[in-house]
Design a protein around this motif. Structure first.
Motif, PDB file in Angstrom:
ATOM      1  N   ARG A  72      -1.952 -17.539   5.312  1.00  0.00           N
ATOM      2  CA  ARG A  72      -2.672 -16.741   4.340  1.00  0.00           C
ATOM      3  C   ARG A  72      -1.931 -16.772   3.005  1.00  0.00           C
ATOM      4  N   SER A  73      -2.579 -16.250   1.961  1.00  0.00           N
ATOM      5  CA  SER A  73      -2.031 -16.306   0.609  1.00  0.00           C
ATOM      6  C   SER A  73      -1.112 -15.118   0.341  1.00  0.00           C
ATOM      7  N   ALA A  74      -0.412 -15.192  -0.801  1.00  0.00           N
ATOM      8  CA  ALA A  74       0.453 -14.080  -1.205  1.00  0.00           C
ATOM      9  C   ALA A  74      -0.363 -12.822  -1.458  1.00  0.00           C
ATOM     10  N   GLN A  75      -1.572 -12.990  -1.974  1.00  0.00           N
ATOM     11  CA  GLN A  75      -2.427 -11.825  -2.228  1.00  0.00           C
ATOM     12  C   GLN A  75      -2.788 -11.129  -0.925  1.00  0.00           C
ATOM     13  N   ASP A  76      -3.057 -11.900   0.134  1.00  0.00           N
ATOM     14  CA  ASP A  76      -3.430 -11.303   1.412  1.00  0.00           C
ATOM     15  C   ASP A  76      -2.267 -10.520   2.026  1.00  0.00           C
ATOM     16  N   THR A  77      -1.066 -11.100   1.992  1.00  0.00           N
ATOM     17  CA  THR A  77       0.077 -10.393   2.580  1.00  0.00           C
ATOM     18  C   THR A  77       0.478  -9.179   1.730  1.00  0.00           C
ATOM     19  N   ALA A  78       0.222  -9.230   0.417  1.00  0.00           N
ATOM     20  CA  ALA A  78       0.568  -8.093  -0.435  1.00  0.00           C
ATOM     21  C   ALA A  78      -0.218  -6.840  -0.064  1.00  0.00           C
ATOM     22  N   TRP A  79      -1.382  -7.019   0.554  1.00  0.00           N
ATOM     23  CA  TRP A  79      -2.170  -5.853   0.954  1.00  0.00           C
ATOM     24  C   TRP A  79      -1.469  -5.020   2.018  1.00  0.00           C
ATOM     25  N   ILE A  80      -0.507  -5.600   2.740  1.00  0.00           N
ATOM     26  CA  ILE A  80       0.228  -4.823   3.750  1.00  0.00           C
ATOM     27  C   ILE A  80       0.983  -3.685   3.073  1.00  0.00           C
ATOM     28  N   SER A  81       1.807  -4.051   2.086  1.00  0.00           N
ATOM     29  CA  SER A  81       2.559  -3.022   1.367  1.00  0.00           C
ATOM     30  C   SER A  81       1.647  -2.135   0.538  1.00  0.00           C
ATOM     31  N   ALA A  82       0.596  -2.735  -0.042  1.00  0.00           N
ATOM     32  CA  ALA A  82      -0.318  -1.944  -0.860  1.00  0.00           C
ATOM     33  C   ALA A  82      -0.992  -0.856  -0.030  1.00  0.00           C
ATOM     34  N   LEU A  83      -1.437  -1.216   1.179  1.00  0.00           N
ATOM     35  CA  LEU A  83      -2.066  -0.222   2.050  1.00  0.00           C
ATOM     36  C   LEU A  83      -1.064   0.843   2.491  1.00  0.00           C
ATOM     37  N   ALA A  84       0.155   0.406   2.826  1.00  0.00           N
ATOM     38  CA  ALA A  84       1.167   1.373   3.238  1.00  0.00           C
ATOM     39  C   ALA A  84       1.467   2.359   2.114  1.00  0.00           C
ATOM     40  N   LEU A  85       1.632   1.840   0.893  1.00  0.00           N
ATOM     41  CA  LEU A  85       1.874   2.709  -0.249  1.00  0.00           C
ATOM     42  C   LEU A  85       0.692   3.641  -0.507  1.00  0.00           C
ATOM     43  N   ALA A  86      -0.519   3.067  -0.467  1.00  0.00           N
ATOM     44  CA  ALA A  86      -1.706   3.861  -0.772  1.00  0.00           C
ATOM     45  C   ALA A  86      -1.909   4.969   0.256  1.00  0.00           C
ATOM     46  N   VAL A  87      -1.767   4.628   1.548  1.00  0.00           N
ATOM     47  CA  VAL A  87      -1.954   5.641   2.592  1.00  0.00           C
ATOM     48  C   VAL A  87      -0.868   6.697   2.496  1.00  0.00           C
TER      49      VAL A  87
END
Length: 471
Positions: A72-87
């Motif tokens: 997967r792309s860097a954008q896809d893996t970045a959603w892991i941290s983004a979701l953790a931060l957002a939640v």
């Protein structure tokens, strides 16, 4: 025989504190103890910060392995941290509300168990969706229950040394990054990303004993009973205060760029030609600068030489400029190079970002009063989640489109600069035309004024300070 009325005096103003059903039965101190068990609470908050934000900051080192494994792309893996931060941040008002109703100790302990389970679940992931659910949703929910209650409880234990205590607790972020960044790289090289996540789950479980150390503290000005309605427990009425609304808008914009280095500083170093351990060193030196600046800025803020809102705007702007410098650093020689220019830029960014962090939470008691500081902390985390959810994925998208992180860091720095400009609307953010001389010793904290005596941020209906200056 009825309990006697207590008369308090502060800064030339007197008021009577009538006993409530709670205070009539439970003896209350005259104010925050400003030490004692508060230092144990500070140590617990230090560990809580390190095992949440510090761990999340270092987690970006695993993203290249995850992107390669799942193709997967860097954008896809970045959603892991983004979701953790957002939640974590969006659900922080829930943690604050539960803490207001049930106390910080059980809430933080349950949050530690949830965060640990999120890492263990993610270690057995078969797709990025599993990582989104494990690290993003489950671990993020656990972190939402630990940070705001721990930091809010700490603010209640201190008065004149509050910003220093908050700064000390927030150094857990930098200290954890300093230790976990090279340790995580070693775990990835030795056990792979699955083994590394499993071990991180065991480490995260230490949040539970940290929660057990958060003893409740009753203070004058506390409501006689916990709020019954959900809206009152969340503290949404704080948005009716003009100063808090200005602060909220500026903080939401800052959040759009503040967390991008947490996710993409290490990948940016890799793109600049550094090896894995060189990238870990960049994260580590930024963490050292961050940790040291939090202590120094906390001490500086408690001296009362400069109003807290003014410091907040200045160091916020410096953080945005620091991200610009990090993004514009040229390519280094190769994987064997230590990347001197990028290391210097990372230190400069860490110093400015670390100075900004304790001020965000140190200014809250002056905006909302000590009784609402736990709820306000949760709301601040929720506001920053609005930017935290979009910032890292936008940064990953810009990297995929442009081939590097230069544009990502420039955009992130611009968002932080915009939020810092809005902070100028806070009281005392700009120099007054005729500043009065501050008293030699700051008055005791009652919740209606900032710890720094020159920075006068009054709650609605509060008394006017004799330190206020008119033209």
């Amino acid at each position: 025989m009825p309990a006697p009325q207590r008369k308090h005096r502060r800064g030339g103003f007197s008021h009577r504190c009538l006993p409530t059903p709670q205070t009539a039965m439970t003896p209350q101190p005259a104010g925050p103890p400003d030490g004692g068990w508060g230092w144990v609470v500070a140590a617990a908050a230090f560990a809580v910060n390190g095992l949440s934000y510090g761990l999340l900051r270092s987690l970006g080192l695993a993203f290249p392995d995850l992107a390669e494994h799942f193709d997967r792309s860097a954008q896809d893996t970045a959603w892991i941290s983004a979701l953790a931060l957002a939640v974590q941040q969006a659900a922080s008002p829930v943690g604050s509300a539960l803490s207001t109703r049930w106390g910080a100790r059980p809430v933080v302990m349950v949050g530690g168990v949830l965060a640990s389970l999120g890492f263990v679940f993610s270690a057995f992931a078969r797709s990025l969706l599993h990582l989104y659910l494990g690290l993003g949703l489950l671990a993020g929910s656990g972190w939402a229950l630990v940070f705001a209650p721990a930091l809010g409880t700490l603010s209640r234990y201190f008065s004149r040394r509050r910003v220093l205590a908050v700064g000390l607790a927030l150094t857990g972020n930098g200290a954890s990054s300093l230790l976990l960044a090279p340790a995580l790289q070693l775990l990835l090289d030795t056990f792979g990303w699955r083994g590394a996540l499993l071990l991180l789950g065991a480490i995260t479980l230490h949040l539970t004993p940290c929660g057990a150390l958060l003893l409740p503290l009753a203070l004058p000005g506390d409501p006689p009973a916990p709020p019954r309605s959900p809206l009152a427990a969340l503290g949404l009425g704080l948005f009716t205060r003009r100063a808090f609304s200005i602060f909220a808008l500026g903080t939401a914009l800052v959040g759009g760029g503040y967390f991008v280095p947490y996710v993409h500083l290490a990948p940016h170093a890799l793109d600049r030609g550094l090896g894995g351990y060189g990238a870990a060193l960049v994260v580590a030196v930024a963490a050292v600068g961050d940790a040291g600046a939090r202590l120094v800025c906390g001490w500086l803020a408690d001296q009362g030489w400069v109003p807290l809102p003014r410091l907040l705007a200045v160091f916020g702007a410096l953080t945005g400029l620091g991200l610009w410098v990090v993004g514009l650093v040229p390519v280094v020689g190769g994987e064997e190079s230590w990347g001197g220019p990028l290391l210097a830029a990372a230190v400069a960014y860490g110093l400015s970002a670390g100075s900004y962090a304790p001020l965000v939470f140190g200014v809250l008691p002056g905006l909302v009063g000590i009784g609402g500081v736990v709820q306000a902390t949760g709301l601040v985390m929720m506001l920053m989640s609005l930017g935290g959810l979009l910032g890292p994925p936008l940064s990953g998208f810009l990297r995929d489109e442009t081939g590097d992180f230069t544009t990502s860091f420039l955009v992130s720095g611009s968002l932080i600069l915009s939020g810092s400009f809005i902070y100028i609307g806070l009281p005392k953010a700009l120099p007054s035309c005729g500043p009065a001389s501050p008293p030699a010793t700051p008055p005791p904290e009652r919740g209606e004024l900032l710890p720094a005596p020159q920075a006068v941020l009054l709650s609605p209906g509060g008394p006017r300070s004799t330190l206020d200056t008119t033209c």
